[in-house]
Design a protein around this motif. Structure first.
Motif, PDB file in Angstrom:
ATOM      1  N   LEU C  64       0.832  -1.243  -0.098  1.00  0.00           N
ATOM      2  CA  LEU C  64      -0.010  -0.132   0.097  1.00  0.00           C
ATOM      3  C   LEU C  64       0.867   1.325  -0.059  1.00  0.00           C
ATOM      4  O   LEU C  64       0.672   2.360  -0.886  1.00  0.00           O
ATOM      5  CB  LEU C  64      -0.927   0.097   1.166  1.00  0.00           C
ATOM      6  N   ALA C  65       2.077   1.304   0.733  1.00  0.00           N
ATOM      7  CA  ALA C  65       2.911   2.149   0.958  1.00  0.00           C
ATOM      8  C   ALA C  65       3.540   2.511  -0.190  1.00  0.00           C
ATOM      9  O   ALA C  65       3.782   3.785  -1.010  1.00  0.00           O
ATOM     10  CB  ALA C  65       3.977   2.142   1.917  1.00  0.00           C
ATOM     11  N   TYR C  66       4.093   1.539  -0.974  1.00  0.00           N
ATOM     12  CA  TYR C  66       4.934   1.739  -2.368  1.00  0.00           C
ATOM     13  C   TYR C  66       4.002   1.796  -3.442  1.00  0.00           C
ATOM     14  O   TYR C  66       3.946   2.919  -4.086  1.00  0.00           O
ATOM     15  CB  TYR C  66       5.686   0.431  -2.540  1.00  0.00           C
ATOM     16  N   PHE C  67       3.189   0.739  -3.753  1.00  0.00           N
ATOM     17  CA  PHE C  67       2.361   0.951  -4.802  1.00  0.00           C
ATOM     18  C   PHE C  67       1.248   1.871  -4.816  1.00  0.00           C
ATOM     19  O   PHE C  67       0.972   2.544  -5.714  1.00  0.00           O
ATOM     20  CB  PHE C  67       1.788  -0.543  -5.324  1.00  0.00           C
ATOM     21  N   GLY C  68       0.651   2.237  -3.686  1.00  0.00           N
ATOM     22  CA  GLY C  68      -0.217   3.228  -3.689  1.00  0.00           C
ATOM     23  C   GLY C  68       0.247   4.724  -3.322  1.00  0.00           C
ATOM     24  O   GLY C  68       0.240   5.524  -4.388  1.00  0.00           O
ATOM     25  N   PHE C  69       0.672   4.858  -2.100  1.00  0.00           N
ATOM     26  CA  PHE C  69       1.162   6.290  -1.791  1.00  0.00           C
ATOM     27  C   PHE C  69       2.383   6.687  -2.585  1.00  0.00           C
ATOM     28  O   PHE C  69       2.605   7.923  -2.650  1.00  0.00           O
ATOM     29  CB  PHE C  69       1.390   6.387  -0.511  1.00  0.00           C
ATOM     30  N   TRP C  70       3.444   5.796  -2.644  1.00  0.00           N
ATOM     31  CA  TRP C  70       4.611   6.293  -3.289  1.00  0.00           C
ATOM     32  C   TRP C  70       4.772   6.436  -4.767  1.00  0.00           C
ATOM     33  O   TRP C  70       4.981   7.342  -5.376  1.00  0.00           O
ATOM     34  CB  TRP C  70       5.756   5.395  -2.780  1.00  0.00           C
ATOM     35  N   ARG C  71       4.150   5.227  -5.206  1.00  0.00           N
ATOM     36  CA  ARG C  71       3.986   5.298  -6.657  1.00  0.00           C
ATOM     37  C   ARG C  71       2.845   6.086  -7.361  1.00  0.00           C
ATOM     38  O   ARG C  71       2.616   6.142  -8.583  1.00  0.00           O
ATOM     39  CB  ARG C  71       4.191   3.902  -7.096  1.00  0.00           C
ATOM     40  N   GLU C  72       2.008   6.258  -6.628  1.00  0.00           N
ATOM     41  CA  GLU C  72       0.711   6.812  -6.680  1.00  0.00           C
ATOM     42  C   GLU C  72      -0.194   6.518  -7.991  1.00  0.00           C
ATOM     43  O   GLU C  72      -0.733   6.977  -8.722  1.00  0.00           O
ATOM     44  CB  GLU C  72       1.178   8.539  -7.162  1.00  0.00           C
ATOM     45  N   GLY C  73      -0.214   4.954  -7.854  1.00  0.00           N
ATOM     46  CA  GLY C  73      -1.258   4.254  -8.585  1.00  0.00           C
ATOM     47  C   GLY C  73      -0.920   3.748  -9.853  1.00  0.00           C
ATOM     48  O   GLY C  73      -1.081   2.562 -10.177  1.00  0.00           O
ATOM     49  N   CYS C  74      -0.864   4.494 -10.861  1.00  0.00           N
ATOM     50  CA  CYS C  74      -0.575   4.310 -12.065  1.00  0.00           C
ATOM     51  C   CYS C  74       0.839   3.570 -12.683  1.00  0.00           C
ATOM     52  O   CYS C  74       1.802   3.974 -12.089  1.00  0.00           O
ATOM     53  CB  CYS C  74      -0.890   5.237 -13.358  1.00  0.00           C
ATOM     54  N   VAL C  75       0.838   2.823 -13.460  1.00  0.00           N
ATOM     55  CA  VAL C  75      -0.167   2.003 -13.945  1.00  0.00           C
ATOM     56  C   VAL C  75      -0.405   0.694 -12.920  1.00  0.00           C
ATOM     57  O   VAL C  75       0.436   0.028 -12.257  1.00  0.00           O
ATOM     58  CB  VAL C  75       0.154   1.436 -15.406  1.00  0.00           C
ATOM     59  N   CYS C  76      -1.558   0.344 -12.883  1.00  0.00           N
ATOM     60  CA  CYS C  76      -1.825  -0.837 -11.989  1.00  0.00           C
ATOM     61  C   CYS C  76      -2.499  -1.705 -12.698  1.00  0.00           C
ATOM     62  O   CYS C  76      -2.978  -1.718 -13.731  1.00  0.00           O
ATOM     63  CB  CYS C  76      -2.742  -0.527 -10.639  1.00  0.00           C
ATOM     64  N   ASP C 173     -11.603   5.133 -10.975  1.00  0.00           N
ATOM     65  CA  ASP C 173     -10.800   4.621 -10.059  1.00  0.00           C
ATOM     66  C   ASP C 173     -11.195   5.342  -8.521  1.00  0.00           C
ATOM     67  O   ASP C 173     -10.944   6.652  -8.696  1.00  0.00           O
ATOM     68  CB  ASP C 173      -9.342   4.848 -10.434  1.00  0.00           C
ATOM     69  N   PRO C 174     -11.677   4.827  -7.446  1.00  0.00           N
ATOM     70  CA  PRO C 174     -12.134   5.628  -6.427  1.00  0.00           C
ATOM     71  C   PRO C 174     -10.937   6.022  -5.446  1.00  0.00           C
ATOM     72  O   PRO C 174     -11.095   6.835  -4.694  1.00  0.00           O
ATOM     73  CB  PRO C 174     -12.935   4.461  -5.583  1.00  0.00           C
ATOM     74  N   PHE C 175      -9.951   5.297  -5.623  1.00  0.00           N
ATOM     75  CA  PHE C 175      -8.856   5.483  -4.434  1.00  0.00           C
ATOM     76  C   PHE C 175      -7.565   6.164  -4.870  1.00  0.00           C
ATOM     77  O   PHE C 175      -6.601   6.610  -4.244  1.00  0.00           O
ATOM     78  CB  PHE C 175      -8.542   4.255  -3.692  1.00  0.00           C
ATOM     79  N   VAL C 176      -7.453   6.289  -6.310  1.00  0.00           N
ATOM     80  CA  VAL C 176      -6.073   6.829  -6.870  1.00  0.00           C
ATOM     81  C   VAL C 176      -6.038   8.298  -6.399  1.00  0.00           C
ATOM     82  O   VAL C 176      -4.751   8.652  -5.938  1.00  0.00           O
ATOM     83  CB  VAL C 176      -6.029   6.691  -7.979  1.00  0.00           C
ATOM     84  N   GLY C 177      -6.926   8.960  -6.223  1.00  0.00           N
ATOM     85  CA  GLY C 177      -6.889  10.499  -5.687  1.00  0.00           C
ATOM     86  C   GLY C 177      -6.583  10.414  -4.080  1.00  0.00           C
ATOM     87  O   GLY C 177      -6.029  11.294  -3.982  1.00  0.00           O
ATOM     88  N   LEU C 178      -6.807   9.514  -3.455  1.00  0.00           N
ATOM     89  CA  LEU C 178      -6.315   9.205  -2.140  1.00  0.00           C
ATOM     90  C   LEU C 178      -5.049   9.221  -1.907  1.00  0.00           C
ATOM     91  O   LEU C 178      -4.145   9.827  -1.210  1.00  0.00           O
ATOM     92  CB  LEU C 178      -7.122   8.168  -1.381  1.00  0.00           C
ATOM     93  N   PHE C 179      -4.263   8.222  -2.844  1.00  0.00           N
ATOM     94  CA  PHE C 179      -2.911   7.985  -2.926  1.00  0.00           C
ATOM     95  C   PHE C 179      -2.114   9.175  -3.369  1.00  0.00           C
ATOM     96  O   PHE C 179      -1.039   9.407  -2.955  1.00  0.00           O
ATOM     97  CB  PHE C 179      -2.621   6.810  -4.019  1.00  0.00           C
ATOM     98  N   ARG C 180      -2.895   9.973  -4.177  1.00  0.00           N
ATOM     99  CA  ARG C 180      -2.286  11.301  -4.590  1.00  0.00           C
ATOM    100  C   ARG C 180      -2.354  12.398  -3.857  1.00  0.00           C
ATOM    101  O   ARG C 180      -1.819  13.638  -4.024  1.00  0.00           O
ATOM    102  CB  ARG C 180      -2.521  11.585  -5.972  1.00  0.00           C
ATOM    103  N   LEU C 181      -3.281  12.283  -2.868  1.00  0.00           N
ATOM    104  CA  LEU C 181      -3.642  13.386  -1.959  1.00  0.00           C
ATOM    105  C   LEU C 181      -4.231  14.691  -2.991  1.00  0.00           C
ATOM    106  O   LEU C 181      -3.925  15.804  -2.490  1.00  0.00           O
ATOM    107  CB  LEU C 181      -2.708  13.791  -1.033  1.00  0.00           C
ATOM    108  N   SER C 182      -4.865  14.332  -3.796  1.00  0.00           N
ATOM    109  CA  SER C 182      -5.194  15.456  -4.844  1.00  0.00           C
ATOM    110  C   SER C 182      -6.485  14.672  -5.666  1.00  0.00           C
ATOM    111  O   SER C 182      -6.159  13.918  -6.513  1.00  0.00           O
ATOM    112  CB  SER C 182      -4.250  16.059  -5.530  1.00  0.00           C
TER     113      SER C 182
END
Lengths: 213, 315, 433
Positions: C64-76, C173-182
């Motif tokens: 979650l930390a790497y693929f989500g918040f650090w890498r900010e989603g794309c491409v998944c 995508d409902p959560f990618v905005g959350l990962f990017r905090l925007s």
């Protein structure tokens, strides 16, 4: 117990068949998608643009990033609002080699500006992101403060309408998250967005043969 | 119970999709402060009378027409796409001359002078190539041609000079920038030259004015002012092209806010021939020529046509 | 070569270069793939061999930390299905190798070891997993019913991508905005709503929306190895029954069947007879739906605007038609292109609708099949391999006490005692309710 075992083994066989089937599907899919790129290029598409070995493209498409084709952009202004980010990843770029260094810059001043001073009411940019600096009579240099630029294209519009178009919009990779589907690209009325190989990450003006008007 | 649920969800999904599709976005989405606003100047153009009316439009079989010129007998030459088209005074194609390179500008007397990027090539009106003059160097970028007393004057945007040649192509001199602080400024390739009995009229577009020069290169009078209003030249680099009418008045073209205008011999604004509404917002660089009858021929590259404007009201 | 002569500077002014910041280097993308492969391997080992929820949670948080918040989603991998579909439909578009691997690796893992990807790697799943507070059990009919949606979503998304009309799954995508905090407001509401719902209905996106989950489910349904509740044999203690927040544990079939055999056979026969009608209805609806959906394609949208203008509706600034005119393309060409898109979508919609009809019909018929099950076991297709049930199994408890080396021992006295105690505990709980 006998019935159960028979049922179990029957299911095992079915599963094996299914597994082989899915595996076959995936393998042929992967083969199709990579094989198409083997031996000569795929039908040269936007993804190929700038690829160093377009002729001998022998493995697979390189990773791509989003860029805006300045030749197609119509400066509609929607990049500022259509990006998923709060500050759009599209901002104004300046190719100084194309700049006329005008004293009266239509990318800097409001069209009706009477006094050519840097007073806020004369400035076109809604965020004051353009710096104007005197070089020598009669030339001035203009630079973009990228942290202030919101990509609204107002200056780009003025510059390309009256001037050389040395100001133009482009995707800044410092900001761009490289979304799988770029939300600006989807809404761009001119279809000016495309994926380019990461090795040629910027489509900048002044690198080709283009001429101004 | 199980199956009923599936039907209910299918129905709900269908309804959801229909609602989603019928909900379309509406209204302008670009904030007003981001809009580049020239509406007031477009509006002003509509308020003035247009004494010239478009009497004909000659479509051209060219992808990218570049320049137009008229011979005294009414024949018209248009260049672009590595060809020169000779048209009669009704726009009918008489001859098609193949060129060796992309043309930039053209002038016509007894022969046709075609300006390529860095040199001038001479063709007879019969299509015969008569001469190819020497290259003006790697920096050369020819943008305009004019003929005065048998001499050919070529404006070179790349080197900011007007070259003077005799009819044989021998260079006889050059007109250079008067001074650094009051000389030629060309942010864009908008550098044209025209000729009349008083000498040469050279565009100094970076300073939004037209300057008179003697064939020897001495600067005379100047006219033109920088303004978004109709009587001035708008933008950073206007006018783009100039031609002198038989009665001594000037026709100029502008980009940005595309305008074709007539100025009196003393440089005061006389009339708007065509504005953004007639030419379209994306007209680009408009070359212009005037025939002996006073008709104004505007080369509309975006429309790929020559548009003929004739006076309908006396000025 | 630039044909703009530089102004005649005399002060020695040097033109600055256009400043650019390099894109994330291609090397990083390869690193992502390697990391994905390693994570899948580790996850599989944790789920099948190590059998500890703690390890899985740690992996999940890391991913979650790497693929989500650090890498900010794309491409998944979830979005990659569309790249693959587009590449199949558009020969000018090539899928980058990285994207193709992101698509393939989790599927291959699921094909052999079950949905490890969902359990510990997918950041979309992870963010929902950590908000599960008090999961409720959904009635079977609702689960089955909602379970149709991902298949529909998958179909529509693949079709649109195939036709080059855009990436629906990424758009919503409902959560990618959350990962990017925007994020835009609708996105925020959608994502926040799902997380809120996710406190009581565990992983709602995974179970009732995720299109990639459908593919993983199919692969997992015929997997080679799989997650089991018990490390060896089931003792029918029923302790695991409530352990799964995703209602993915299947209970043994009752001794006496609730419905007579001939009744089930008749029901199944009826559905099989109805099947062609369902396929036809699906095809018809699909084709109609695609005609409507074509409106999201930019090329179709342009023609719609041109039509509106022909009827005298003035286009607003920034519209496609304005840009179209500025570019000076031919209208006939644009119309032909739009027609081609519509036709393609229409045809594809026919096939897709037919397929959905078939799938629904088969699912209905499948419900009539009586499966004999003697043990408590995770549903192959729907188990997300989260490992929550392990700790509930007395045999697992025993295994952990003995250490993993002596897995297949016979019942010992200790187990029997443990079991008895547990059975008693369950018995009293049942009796009270």
């Amino acid at each position: 117990m006998d019935v159960n075992e028979k049922q179990t083994s029957r299911r095992e066989v079915l599963r094996l068949v299914g597994r082989v089937g899915v595996l076959g599907c995936l393998a042929s899919l992967a083969g199709m998608l990579t094989g198409r790129l083997r031996g000569g290029c795929i039908e040269a598409g936007p993804a190929c643009k700038g690829c160093p070995d377009q002729d001998g493209c022998d493995l697979v498409t390189p990773p791509t990033v989003w860029q805006l084709d300045p030749a197609k952009c119509t400066n509609c202004g929607q990049c500022a609002t259509d990006c998923v980010l709060a500050q759009s990843a599209v901002r104004c770029f300046h190719t100084h080699a194309l700049c006329g260094h005008c004293k009266l810059c239509f990318g800097y001043f409001e069209p009706g500006a009477r006094v050519l001073s840097s007073a806020a009411e004369n400035q076109l940019c809604p965020t004051g992101a353009i710096q104007r600096r005197f070089v020598e009579d009669p030339y001035y240099a203009y630079t973009i403060e990228k942290d202030l630029c919101i990509g609204c294209s107002k200056c780009v519009h003025g510059c390309s309408m009256f001037g050389n178009g040395s100001l133009y919009l482009q995707v800044d990779h410092e900001l761009c998250k490289n979304c799988n589907e770029c939300s600006i690209a989807r809404r761009c009325p001119a279809n000016a967005f495309e994926r380019v190989p990461v090795s040629e990450a910027y489509l900048l003006k002044g690198q080709g043969e283009e001429e101004g008007n | 119970m199980k199956t009923r649920g599936i039907w209910i969800v299918l129905a709900l999904v269908a309804v959801g999709v229909v609602i989603l599709l019928s909900w379309r976005r509406g209204g302008p989405r670009v904030p007003r402060t981001y809009r580049y606003d020239v509406d007031e100047y477009l509006e002003a153009e509509k308020q003035v009378p247009l004494p010239y009316k478009e009497s004909a439009r000659w479509p051209l079989a060219l992808r990218e027409p570049r320049a137009v010129a008229v011979k005294g007998d009414g024949r018209v030459v248009v260049v672009g796409d590595r060809v020169a088209l000779v048209l009669d005074d009704a726009g009918e194609e008489l001859r098609r001359i193949e060129l060796s390179d992309e043309p930039r500008c053209v002038a016509v007397a007894d022969v046709v002078y075609v300006g390529l990027l860095d040199r001038i090539v001479v063709y007879g009106l019969d299509g015969e190539k008569q001469a190819e003059w020497e290259s003006l160097g790697e920096q050369a970028y020819l943008t305009g041609l004019a003929i005065l007393d048998g001499d050919i004057f070529a404006s070179d945007y790349g080197q900011r000079v007007v070259w003077r040649f005799d009819a044989e192509g021998k260079m006889r001199g050059r007109i250079r920038s008067a001074s650094k602080t009051d000389g030629f400024v060309f942010p864009s390739p908008t550098f044209d030259v025209a000729a009349d009995g008083d000498g040469l009229w050279v565009i100094n577009s970076g300073r939004r004015r037209v300057e008179q020069y003697s064939p020897e290169g001495k600067r005379g009078t100047m006219w033109g002012r920088s303004s978004m209003e109709l009587d001035g030249f708008s933008g950073c680099c206007n006018p783009t092209h100039i031609v002198v009418m038989p009665d001594g008045r000037f026709v100029t073209t502008e980009k940005g806010l595309p305008r074709v205008k007539v100025y009196a011999a003393d440089g005061t604004f006389a009339a708007l021939v065509a504005g953004s509404e007639q030419l379209g917002q994306d007209a680009g660089l408009l070359d212009v020529a005037v025939d002996a009858a006073g008709r104004i021929l505007v080369l509309d590259a975006a429309d790929r046509s020559v548009r003929v404007f004739e006076k309908s009201v006396s000025l | 070569m630039i044909r703009f002569p530089k102004p005649d500077f005399e002060s020695g002014y040097v033109l600055p270069e256009t400043q650019t910041v390099a894109a994330r280097a291609a090397g990083w993308e390869c690193f992502d793939v390697v990391l994905l492969a390693l994570a899948l391997g580790l996850g599989t080992w944790l789920v099948l061999k190590h059998r500890r929820r703690g390890g899985i949670v740690a992996l999940m948080l890391g991913c979650l930390a790497y693929f989500g918040f650090w890498r900010e989603g794309c491409v998944c991998p979830v979005g990659s299905i569309q790249n693959v579909a587009q590449a199949l439909g558009d020969s000018g578009y090539g899928v980058p190798l990285v994207v193709l691997l992101f698509f393939l690796l989790p599927l291959l893992t699921a094909l052999f070891f079950g949905r490890t990807f969902c359990a510990g790697i997918c950041p979309l799943g992870a963010i929902q997993d950590i908000v599960i507070v008090k999961p409720v059990r959904l009635p079977a009919w609702l689960r089955h019913a909602l379970g149709v949606i991902p298949t529909l979503y998958l179909g529509v998304a693949l079709l649109l991508a195939y036709a080059g009309a855009g990436y629906l799954v990424c758009r919503y995508d409902p959560f990618v905005g959350l990962f990017r905090l925007s994020a835009t407001l609708p996105m925020l509401i959608f994502g926040g709503g799902l997380l809120l719902l996710g406190t009581v209905v565990a992983r709602p996106y995974c179970r009732f929306l995720c299109p990639y989950g459908v593919l993983l489910g199919w692969a997992s349904a015929c997997s080679w190895k799989r997650v089991t509740v018990t490390p060896n044999d089931c003792v029918q203690c029923r302790l695991c029954e409530t352990a799964c927040p995703f209602d993915a544990i299947r209970v043994p079939s009752p001794e006496r069947e609730s419905e007579a055999r001939w009744s089930r056979v008749r029901r199944m026969g009826l559905y099989l007879v109805l099947l062609p009608a369902l396929v036809l209805a699906g095809g018809w609806t699909g084709a109609r739906l695609m005609r409507e959906l074509a409106a999201v394609d930019p090329r179709v949208e342009l023609v719609a605007e041109l039509d509106a203008e022909a009827l005298g509706v003035k286009a607003e600034s920034g519209s496609r038609s304005e840009a179209f005119r500025a570019a000076g393309m031919s209208e006939a060409e644009a119309r032909a292109e739009a027609d081609a898109v519509e036709l393609r979508l229409h045809r594809a919609g026919l096939g897709f609708g037919g397929f959905i009809g078939l799938a629904v019909g088969l699912q209905l018929a499948g419900l009539a099949i009586g499966r004999r099950r003697v043990d408590y076991e995770p549903d192959r297709q729907h188990c997300l391999a989260c490992g929550r049930c392990f700790a509930y199994c007395p045999r697992e408890q025993q295994r952990r006490k003995q250490g993993s080396t002596t897995e297949d021992t016979e019942d010992t006295e200790g187990t029997r005692r443990l079991l008895c105690n547990m059975m008693r505990a369950v018995g009293t709980r049942e009796g009270r309710s």
